[in-house]
Design an enzyme around this catalytic site. Structure first.
Site, PDB file in Angstrom:
ATOM      1  NE  ARG A   1      49.204 -29.574  -5.832  1.00  0.00           N
ATOM      2  CZ  ARG A   1      48.129 -29.690  -4.591  1.00  0.00           C
ATOM      3  NH1 ARG A   1      46.948 -30.575  -4.786  1.00  0.00           N
ATOM      4  NH2 ARG A   1      48.196 -29.387  -3.285  1.00  0.00           N
TER       5      ARG A   1
ATOM      6  CD  GLU B   1      42.062 -25.520 -10.139  1.00  0.00           C
ATOM      7  OE1 GLU B   1      41.411 -25.013  -8.992  1.00  0.00           O
ATOM      8  OE2 GLU B   1      42.392 -26.665  -9.615  1.00  0.00           O
TER       9      GLU B   1
ATOM     10  CG  HIS C   1      41.246 -28.556  -7.107  1.00  0.00           C
ATOM     11  ND1 HIS C   1      42.284 -27.760  -7.441  1.00  0.00           N
ATOM     12  CD2 HIS C   1      41.731 -29.482  -6.428  1.00  0.00           C
ATOM     13  CE1 HIS C   1      43.142 -28.184  -6.639  1.00  0.00           C
ATOM     14  NE2 HIS C   1      42.793 -29.295  -6.008  1.00  0.00           N
TER      15      HIS C   1
END
Length: 346
Positions: A265, A294, A313
């Site tokens: 994270r 994001e 990601h």
């Protein structure tokens, strides 16, 4: 009889959850109530909702339709990412178990569930993909795979890179793992088989039991890990204890030839300190699969760094990770019901 609620969504259908529940070995006969939560959302819309839950928790989020009516007499609740708020838990007078077919539990009011002695079982559905990816990023950043590719696609043919003075094989380097949960252990197992020395820091696990299992890692303090490792790889969740854990002081302990890998994270890292360390060449490079916003904003300072590899990601994205997760949860619940123990109890 067992009354069971399953809640499907865009990525995991209630029908799939229902079929998985039927294999768990719960006391029969089974009364399975299937509810839905944003099943018609596009993947992009659903990801935006998930991002809000990961940032803010389950409170104040729209609840699955029908949950208020069905939950008071339910004994088991299985979801993917549908929110399980304090309001819901206070209504759940008979609930014996919560199960979620993902690793993160930001969508569950965990503290209240603990207060009510309701066990929460989760599964690390993408542990193996993430472990593989983390090691892939180690190779990518230490051997300039991504940097070389990007340059070649621009018509260049580079032979020298910022890490020329320290470029070497992976087995010649020491890797420090911050976090030795399910994913961290898989990374450690792979590295050890590759002949890599592994250091580890994780105050939240039973180190003695882990070492007795035969995992050949050396536990050290956090400061020692950052000072001694050639590659530091992060595998912790963001909690009040771990938020901005990797700060200016820890980064300053790293060798100038060292690398940082993050597939966990972004909140574990102090962004300002991280950008500064890379910009000033205080560390040689880094590779991250997670960013603070994001999709990444075009003006993000991360994009100005030539010693940073960023991916979108995708560490846990394989074709089988999400579809198989309800059945992974089913096997985990079945084993827990049989033995009364599980490493996947929150």
């Amino acid at each position: 009889m067992s009354k069971i609620i399953v809640v499907g969504d865009t990525f995991v259908s209630s029908d799939t959850l229902k079929r998985a529940v039927e294999t768990m070995g719960l006391p029969e006969p089974l009364e399975i109530v299937a509810l839905e939560w944003h099943t018609t959302d596009s993947p992009e819309e659903f990801q935006r909702k998930l991002k809000l839950i990961e940032e803010n928790g389950p409170e104040g989020i729209e609840l699955p339709e029908g949950m208020m009516e069905e939950l008071p007499d339910a004994e088991y609740l299985f979801v993917h990412v549908a929110p399980i708020s304090g309001e819901l838990l206070n209504m759940a007078k008979k609930l014996k178990m919560i199960g979620t077919c993902r690793g993160g539990v930001e969508h569950i009011n965990v503290s209240l569930a603990k207060d009510k002695n309701i066990p929460i079982i989760h599964v690390i559905r993408n542990a193996e993909p993430v472990a593989d990816y983390a090691i892939g990023l180690m190779y990518t950043v230490t051997r300039n795979i991504a940097l070389s590719h990007a340059a070649v696609m621009q018509g260049k043919w580079p032979k020298s890179f910022p890490n020329d003075a320290s470029r070497t094989t992976l087995s010649a380097q020491t890797v420090g793992l911050v976090g030795l949960g399910h994913i961290g252990k898989m990374v450690a197992q792979r590295l050890i088989k590759l002949g890599v020395k592994v250091l580890a820091y994780d105050p939240f696990i039973d180190q003695e039991t882990l070492l007795e299992s035969g995992l050949n890692v050396q536990f050290v303090s956090l400061n020692e890990l950052f000072a001694e490792a050639d590659i530091v790889s992060l595998h912790m969740r963001v909690t009040p204890a771990t938020e901005n854990l990797v700060n200016k002081e820890l980064l300053a302990l790293m060798k100038p030839s060292a690398y940082l890998i993050n597939t966990a994270r972004p909140g574990i890292l102090d962004k300002e300190a991280f950008v500064a360390a890379l910009r000033k060449r205080e560390i040689t490079g880094a590779a991250i699969d997670v960013v603070w916003e994001e999709p990444i904003h075009p003006d993000d300072p991360l994009l100005e760094l030539d010693n940073l590899v960023i991916t979108s990601h995708i560490a846990g994205d394989t074709v089988d990770a999400i579809p198989n997760s309800p059945f992974l949860l089913a096997r985990t619940v079945k084993e827990y019901l049989k033995t009364g123990k599980s490493e996947f109890i929150i």
